[in-house]
Design an enzyme around this catalytic site. Structure first.
Site, PDB file in Angstrom:
ATOM      1  CG  PHE A   1      -1.721  -1.303   1.303  1.00 65.64           C
ATOM      2  CD1 PHE A   1      -2.829  -1.501   0.491  1.00 65.64           C
ATOM      3  CD2 PHE A   1      -1.308  -2.333   2.134  1.00 65.64           C
ATOM      4  CE1 PHE A   1      -3.532  -2.698   0.536  1.00 65.64           C
ATOM      5  CE2 PHE A   1      -2.009  -3.537   2.185  1.00 65.64           C
ATOM      6  CZ  PHE A   1      -3.120  -3.716   1.382  1.00 65.64           C
ATOM      7  CB  SER A  48       8.717  -0.945   2.456  1.00 66.56           C
ATOM      8  OG  SER A  48       8.320  -2.001   3.295  1.00 66.56           O
ATOM      9  CG  ASP A 107       5.571  -9.579   8.667  1.00 64.17           C
ATOM     10  OD1 ASP A 107       4.710 -10.297   9.198  1.00 64.17           O
ATOM     11  OD2 ASP A 107       5.301  -8.573   7.994  1.00 64.17           O
ATOM     12  N   GLY A 132       0.033 -11.439   9.048  1.00 60.65           N
ATOM     13  CA  GLY A 132      -0.784 -10.253   8.780  1.00 60.65           C
ATOM     14  C   GLY A 132      -1.191  -9.525  10.044  1.00 60.65           C
ATOM     15  CB  SER A 184       8.329  -6.818  16.172  1.00 59.11           C
ATOM     16  OG  SER A 184       9.001  -5.706  16.629  1.00 59.11           O
ATOM     17  CG  HIS A 218      -0.524   0.285  11.841  1.00 65.27           C
ATOM     18  ND1 HIS A 218       0.837   0.120  12.000  1.00 65.27           N
ATOM     19  CD2 HIS A 218      -0.692   0.735  10.584  1.00 65.27           C
ATOM     20  CE1 HIS A 218       1.439   0.471  10.875  1.00 65.27           C
ATOM     21  NE2 HIS A 218       0.541   0.846   9.995  1.00 65.27           N
ATOM     22  CG  HIS A 266       4.383   3.829   6.316  1.00 63.22           C
ATOM     23  ND1 HIS A 266       3.584   2.862   5.727  1.00 63.22           N
ATOM     24  CD2 HIS A 266       4.325   4.924   5.511  1.00 63.22           C
ATOM     25  CE1 HIS A 266       3.081   3.367   4.597  1.00 63.22           C
ATOM     26  NE2 HIS A 266       3.510   4.607   4.446  1.00 63.22           N
ATOM     27  CG  ASP A 267       0.822   3.323   7.712  1.00 60.90           C
ATOM     28  OD1 ASP A 267       0.390   3.743   6.626  1.00 60.90           O
ATOM     29  OD2 ASP A 267       1.403   2.224   7.819  1.00 60.90           O
TER      30      ASP A 267
HETATM   31  N1  SAH Z   1       6.245  -2.535   5.099  1.00 59.66           N
HETATM   32  C1  SAH Z   1       5.261  -3.186   4.244  1.00 59.66           C
HETATM   33  C2  SAH Z   1       3.883  -3.271   4.868  1.00 59.66           C
HETATM   34  C3  SAH Z   1       3.825  -3.912   6.229  1.00 59.66           C
HETATM   35  S1  SAH Z   1       2.177  -4.321   6.695  1.00 59.66           S
HETATM   36  C4  SAH Z   1       5.152  -2.444   2.915  1.00 59.66           C
HETATM   37  O1  SAH Z   1       5.414  -1.232   2.875  1.00 59.66           O
HETATM   38  O2  SAH Z   1       4.745  -3.049   1.938  1.00 59.66           O
HETATM   39  C5  SAH Z   1       2.396  -4.761   8.366  1.00 59.66           C
HETATM   40  C6  SAH Z   1       3.051  -6.108   8.585  1.00 59.66           C
HETATM   41  O3  SAH Z   1       3.414  -6.172   9.965  1.00 59.66           O
HETATM   42  C7  SAH Z   1       2.172  -7.334   8.318  1.00 59.66           C
HETATM   43  O4  SAH Z   1       2.763  -8.132   7.330  1.00 59.66           O
HETATM   44  C8  SAH Z   1       2.093  -8.053   9.675  1.00 59.66           C
HETATM   45  O5  SAH Z   1       2.156  -9.475   9.582  1.00 59.66           O
HETATM   46  C9  SAH Z   1       3.312  -7.512  10.393  1.00 59.66           C
HETATM   47  N2  SAH Z   1       3.207  -7.498  11.850  1.00 59.66           N
HETATM   48  C10 SAH Z   1       2.206  -6.967  12.609  1.00 59.66           C
HETATM   49  N3  SAH Z   1       2.488  -7.085  13.919  1.00 59.66           N
HETATM   50  C11 SAH Z   1       3.709  -7.715  13.996  1.00 59.66           C
HETATM   51  C12 SAH Z   1       4.542  -8.141  15.079  1.00 59.66           C
HETATM   52  N4  SAH Z   1       4.207  -7.914  16.350  1.00 59.66           N
HETATM   53  N5  SAH Z   1       5.693  -8.759  14.787  1.00 59.66           N
HETATM   54  C13 SAH Z   1       6.067  -8.988  13.509  1.00 59.66           C
HETATM   55  N6  SAH Z   1       5.319  -8.610  12.443  1.00 59.66           N
HETATM   56  C14 SAH Z   1       4.151  -7.976  12.677  1.00 59.66           C
HETATM   57 MG    MG Z   2       2.447   1.037   6.394  1.00 58.12          MG
END
Ligand code: SAH
Ligand code: MG
Length: 215
Positions: free
Chosen positions: A14, A51, A70, A74, A123, A143, A168-169
């Site tokens: 996105f 990204s 990750d 999701g 994470s 988020h 981001h966001d």
């Molecule tokens: N950076 C990417 C978008 C990331 S979307 C881009 O720009 O295309 C957010 C991602 O964070 C998802 O794939 C989700 O699985 C991951 N995520 C959410 N919470 C997380 C956590 N606690 N630990 C690891 N990954 C996480």
């Molecule tokens: Mg984002």
């Protein structure tokens, strides 16, 4: 760079191009600039690698790597029935989201596999194992306040002096989106350890100053 941008635009995800270019510029500066030359980049939130390939291109130029973390299951808003769900990312064998195969296809298509270390995990668990100082941390994971705060607390202290924290966001106005990324961005500024460098769309680039970071 044309190849990298073509791969970015072809990848699922996105992030708009202007934010991608700002992310790429930050990663280039962090890895090649005088403050943190050659240190690795770290991304929280790989998704399908959109990204990641920008960070990987900067890492390639500087002879370093990007580590991307990750669990590949999701975020909340990417689950079935939610706004950002993509049915093609559900693993038919398990019935749950799995973005790892698509991420690997993205990286392969971009020719950047050698410059990326992918960590499949949560994470905060990965952050607890990490010691190496980082040139830049890009926070784009979960988020909710719980996830965003854990990302900040786990990774921000590992950014080397002169390195960058990119979030981001970030939406200062609640009408534009969720507030958790905005709140960690504020938290970083209010700590006194980071100063704002630039803002592009919802992407914020902050620089780590001297001294320790009080959480
Ligand atoms: N950076 C990417 C978008 C990331 S979307 C881009 O720009 O295309 C957010 C991602 O964070 C998802 O794939 C989700 O699985 C991951 N995520 C959410 N919470 C997380 C956590 N606690 N630990 C690891 N990954 C996480
Ligand atoms: Mg984002």
């Amino acid at each position: 760079m044309t190849d990298v941008l073509a791969a970015f635009e072809a990848a699922k995800g996105f992030m708009p191009l202007d934010e991608g270019l700002a992310l790429h510029a930050a990663a280039k500066e962090a890895t090649a600039g005088p403050a943190t030359p050659g240190l690795p980049l770290l991304e929280v939130g790989t998704y399908c690698g959109r990204s990641t390939i920008l960070l990987a291109d900067a890492a390639r130029s500087a002879g370093t790597v990007v580590v991307t973390v990750d669990h590949h299951r999701g975020s909340e808003e990417q689950q079935p029935g939610w706004e950002y769900h993509d049915t093609s990312l559900v693993d038919p064998a398990t019935g749950v989201m799995d973005t790892l195969p698509e991420f690997r296809r993205t990286l392969h298509a971009a020719g950047l596999e050698e410059h990326v270390v992918a960590v499949v995990g949560r994470s905060p668990q990965v952050a607890r194992l990490w010691r190496q100082p980082l040139a830049m941390v890009f926070v784009d994971g979960g988020h909710t306040d719980e996830h965003a705060n854990a990302d900040y607390e786990g990774w921000a202290p590992l950014i080397a002096e002169g390195g960058l924290l990119v979030v981001h966001d970030v939406f200062p106005d609640p009408a534009d989106g969720g507030q958790a990324p905005y709140r960690i961005y504020r938290r970083a500024l209010d700590s006194g350890a980071f100063a704002e460098e630039s803002a592009t769309g919802s992407l914020r680039v902050l620089r780590r100053g001297p001294g320790s970071l009080a959480l």
